[in-house]
Design an enzyme around this catalytic site. Structure first.
Site, PDB file in Angstrom:
ATOM      1  N   TYR A  22      -2.134  -1.201  10.425  1.00  0.00           N
ATOM      2  CA  TYR A  22      -2.110  -1.348   8.961  1.00  0.00           C
ATOM      3  C   TYR A  22      -0.786  -0.802   8.420  1.00  0.00           C
ATOM      4  O   TYR A  22      -0.101  -1.449   7.628  1.00  0.00           O
ATOM      5  CB  TYR A  22      -3.312  -0.606   8.368  1.00  0.00           C
ATOM      6  CG  TYR A  22      -3.513  -0.797   6.880  1.00  0.00           C
ATOM      7  CD1 TYR A  22      -4.187  -1.913   6.394  1.00  0.00           C
ATOM      8  CD2 TYR A  22      -3.051   0.140   5.958  1.00  0.00           C
ATOM      9  CE1 TYR A  22      -4.389  -2.094   5.024  1.00  0.00           C
ATOM     10  CE2 TYR A  22      -3.244  -0.023   4.597  1.00  0.00           C
ATOM     11  CZ  TYR A  22      -3.925  -1.142   4.137  1.00  0.00           C
ATOM     12  OH  TYR A  22      -4.114  -1.307   2.780  1.00  0.00           O
ATOM     13  N   SER A  78       0.868  -1.183   0.000  1.00  0.00           N
ATOM     14  CA  SER A  78       0.000   0.000   0.000  1.00  0.00           C
ATOM     15  C   SER A  78       0.901   1.229   0.000  1.00  0.00           C
ATOM     16  O   SER A  78       2.090   1.133   0.359  1.00  0.00           O
ATOM     17  CB  SER A  78      -0.840  -0.016   1.287  1.00  0.00           C
ATOM     18  OG  SER A  78      -1.480   1.231   1.507  1.00  0.00           O
TER      19      SER A  78
HETATM   20  P1  NAD Z   1     -11.185  -6.641  -0.150  1.00  0.00           P
HETATM   21  O1  NAD Z   1     -11.770  -6.483   1.226  1.00  0.00           O
HETATM   22  O2  NAD Z   1     -12.062  -6.455  -1.344  1.00  0.00           O
HETATM   23  O3  NAD Z   1     -10.503  -8.084  -0.267  1.00  0.00           O
HETATM   24  C1  NAD Z   1      -9.737  -8.645   0.762  1.00  0.00           C
HETATM   25  C2  NAD Z   1      -9.559 -10.131   0.509  1.00  0.00           C
HETATM   26  O4  NAD Z   1      -8.799 -10.680   1.597  1.00  0.00           O
HETATM   27  C3  NAD Z   1     -10.892 -10.895   0.471  1.00  0.00           C
HETATM   28  O5  NAD Z   1     -10.831 -11.909  -0.513  1.00  0.00           O
HETATM   29  C4  NAD Z   1     -10.956 -11.518   1.856  1.00  0.00           C
HETATM   30  O6  NAD Z   1     -11.744 -12.714   1.905  1.00  0.00           O
HETATM   31  C5  NAD Z   1      -9.489 -11.817   2.089  1.00  0.00           C
HETATM   32  N1  NAD Z   1      -9.201 -12.047   3.503  1.00  0.00           N
HETATM   33  C6  NAD Z   1      -9.424 -11.212   4.559  1.00  0.00           C
HETATM   34  N2  NAD Z   1      -9.107 -11.843   5.706  1.00  0.00           N
HETATM   35  C7  NAD Z   1      -8.664 -13.075   5.367  1.00  0.00           C
HETATM   36  C8  NAD Z   1      -8.208 -14.192   6.109  1.00  0.00           C
HETATM   37  N3  NAD Z   1      -8.155 -14.175   7.439  1.00  0.00           N
HETATM   38  N4  NAD Z   1      -7.844 -15.313   5.430  1.00  0.00           N
HETATM   39  C9  NAD Z   1      -7.941 -15.369   4.080  1.00  0.00           C
HETATM   40  N5  NAD Z   1      -8.364 -14.345   3.337  1.00  0.00           N
HETATM   41  C10 NAD Z   1      -8.728 -13.213   3.970  1.00  0.00           C
HETATM   42  O7  NAD Z   1      -9.943  -5.666  -0.163  1.00  0.00           O
HETATM   43  P2  NAD Z   1      -9.034  -5.050  -1.341  1.00  0.00           P
HETATM   44  O8  NAD Z   1      -9.246  -3.586  -1.341  1.00  0.00           O
HETATM   45  O9  NAD Z   1      -9.176  -5.813  -2.604  1.00  0.00           O
HETATM   46  O10 NAD Z   1      -7.591  -5.283  -0.692  1.00  0.00           O
HETATM   47  C11 NAD Z   1      -6.651  -6.204  -1.182  1.00  0.00           C
HETATM   48  C12 NAD Z   1      -5.266  -5.764  -0.731  1.00  0.00           C
HETATM   49  O11 NAD Z   1      -4.984  -4.487  -1.292  1.00  0.00           O
HETATM   50  C13 NAD Z   1      -5.124  -5.623   0.785  1.00  0.00           C
HETATM   51  O12 NAD Z   1      -3.869  -6.138   1.189  1.00  0.00           O
HETATM   52  C14 NAD Z   1      -5.174  -4.124   0.997  1.00  0.00           C
HETATM   53  O13 NAD Z   1      -4.480  -3.732   2.149  1.00  0.00           O
HETATM   54  C15 NAD Z   1      -4.497  -3.646  -0.270  1.00  0.00           C
HETATM   55  N6  NAD Z   1      -4.801  -2.249  -0.603  1.00  0.00           N
HETATM   56  C16 NAD Z   1      -6.075  -1.853  -0.919  1.00  0.00           C
HETATM   57  C17 NAD Z   1      -6.298  -0.523  -1.213  1.00  0.00           C
HETATM   58  C18 NAD Z   1      -7.670   0.008  -1.576  1.00  0.00           C
HETATM   59  O14 NAD Z   1      -7.817   1.230  -1.695  1.00  0.00           O
HETATM   60  N7  NAD Z   1      -8.675  -0.829  -1.766  1.00  0.00           N
HETATM   61  C19 NAD Z   1      -5.240   0.400  -1.213  1.00  0.00           C
HETATM   62  C20 NAD Z   1      -3.962  -0.049  -0.885  1.00  0.00           C
HETATM   63  C21 NAD Z   1      -3.751  -1.377  -0.594  1.00  0.00           C
END
Ligand code: NAD
Length: 267
Positions: free
Chosen positions: A158, A145
């Site tokens: 985080y 991130s």
């Molecule tokens: P999301 O909530 O849509 O997806 C998260 C995924 O992680 C889901 O498939 C969920 O089932 C899985 N997950 C959560 N806890 C789990 C566990 N205990 N065991 C197995 N799987 C688990 O989120 P996203 O926005 O797609 O985020 C994905 C990654 O991108 C994350 O690491 C997040 O920190 C990072 N990220 C997202 C953003 C954003 O703006 N959306 C920005 C920077 C980084």
């Protein structure tokens, strides 16, 4: 996509029942990879995710249901995967967020965020990297991130987990840098560092910013604070970068933390 350059490769994408992970799994399948998905969700959500990935690729997508909070479950998943099809591409994407101050942060949230966002990547990498080195090709793409590069208030666990993931990735990149060759593609370990991406993860933060207005008002407020492009990234755009990193030509991109943040970390 017609360029199936990942034909014969196997990928594991953690947290791929939703959001960025699902987009990366689909894009890797479209590039020809056999894909293992992982993540939480109802039986229907998991079936839908498998169908979505299968529709992009040649079929055969399988869900591995380890809860990434549990190192023993991760070890069991990695052992099953080694039997199913050794992992050439490992995408550590699963992540959770809890945005409150340090004083208000429940210690159990700290533990969960560190376990899922950081320690899980250590456990999967520990299992997958030696096989990649033996085969001369491997890709680890860790979805960190902007919060692996700069901090924000009210996100201490985080931010700590994502800075940790950036450090873990650099250390692994150095350990495996000399494995393989230019022809085989080598072993690379990189982080993608997104700013705001349109997924379910950030909906609570949009909601918190609406101040009685519309969802668009919430989005505008969120973006105007930190992301100068004033545009959110789409999950498929993060996926396109992940797929590029898997190319043989990307053999010398390793230990990098690549921002996709509309200028957030340029400030
Ligand atoms: P999301 O909530 O849509 O997806 C998260 C995924 O992680 C889901 O498939 C969920 O089932 C899985 N997950 C959560 N806890 C789990 C566990 N205990 N065991 C197995 N799987 C688990 O989120 P996203 O926005 O797609 O985020 C994905 C990654 O991108 C994350 O690491 C997040 O920190 C990072 N990220 C997202 C953003 C954003 O703006 N959306 C920005 C920077 C980084």
């Amino acid at each position: 996509m017609s360029d199936k350059f990942l034909k014969g490769r196997t990928a594991l994408v953690t947290g791929s029942t939703s959001g960025i992970g699902l987009a990366i799994a689909s894009a890797l399948a479209a590039a020809g990879a056999k894909v293992a998905i992982n993540g939480l969700g109802s039986a229907q959500q998991i079936a839908d995710a498998i169908a979505e990935v299968d529709a992009e690729g040649d079929g055969g997508t399988r869900h591995f249901n380890a809860n990434l909070r549990d190192p023993a479950a991760i070890d069991a998943m990695m052992a099953q995967l080694a039997e199913w099809s050794p992992v050439d591409i490992l995408v550590n994407n699963a992540g959770i967020q809890h945005a409150v101050s340090i004083a208000e942060m429940p210690p159990e949230k700290w533990d969960a965020i560190i376990a899922i966002n950081l320690s899980a990547a250590f456990h999967t990498m520990r299992a997958a990297l030696p096989g990649m080195a033996e085969r001369g090709y491997g890709r680890v793409v860790n979805v960190a991130s902007v919060h692996g590069l700069v901090a924000s208030a009210n996100k201490a666990p985080y931010v700590a987990s994502k800075f940790g993931l950036v450090g873990l990735s650099k250390a692994a990149a150095l350990e495996y840098a000399a494995q393989g060759s230019r022809d085989s593609g080598g072993i690379t370990v990189n982080c993608i560092c997104p700013g705001w991406v349109e997924t379910p993860l950030i909906e609570p933060q949009i909601e918190a910013r609406r101040n009685g207005g519309s969802r668009d008002d919430g989005v505008r407020s969120l973006l105007s604070e930190k992301q100068p492009s004033l545009r959110m990234t789409l999950p498929a755009e993060i996926a396109a970068l992940a797929v590029f990193l898997c190319r043989r030509e990307a053999h010398n991109i390793t230990g990098a933390s690549l921002p996709v943040d509309g200028g957030w970390t340029a400030q």
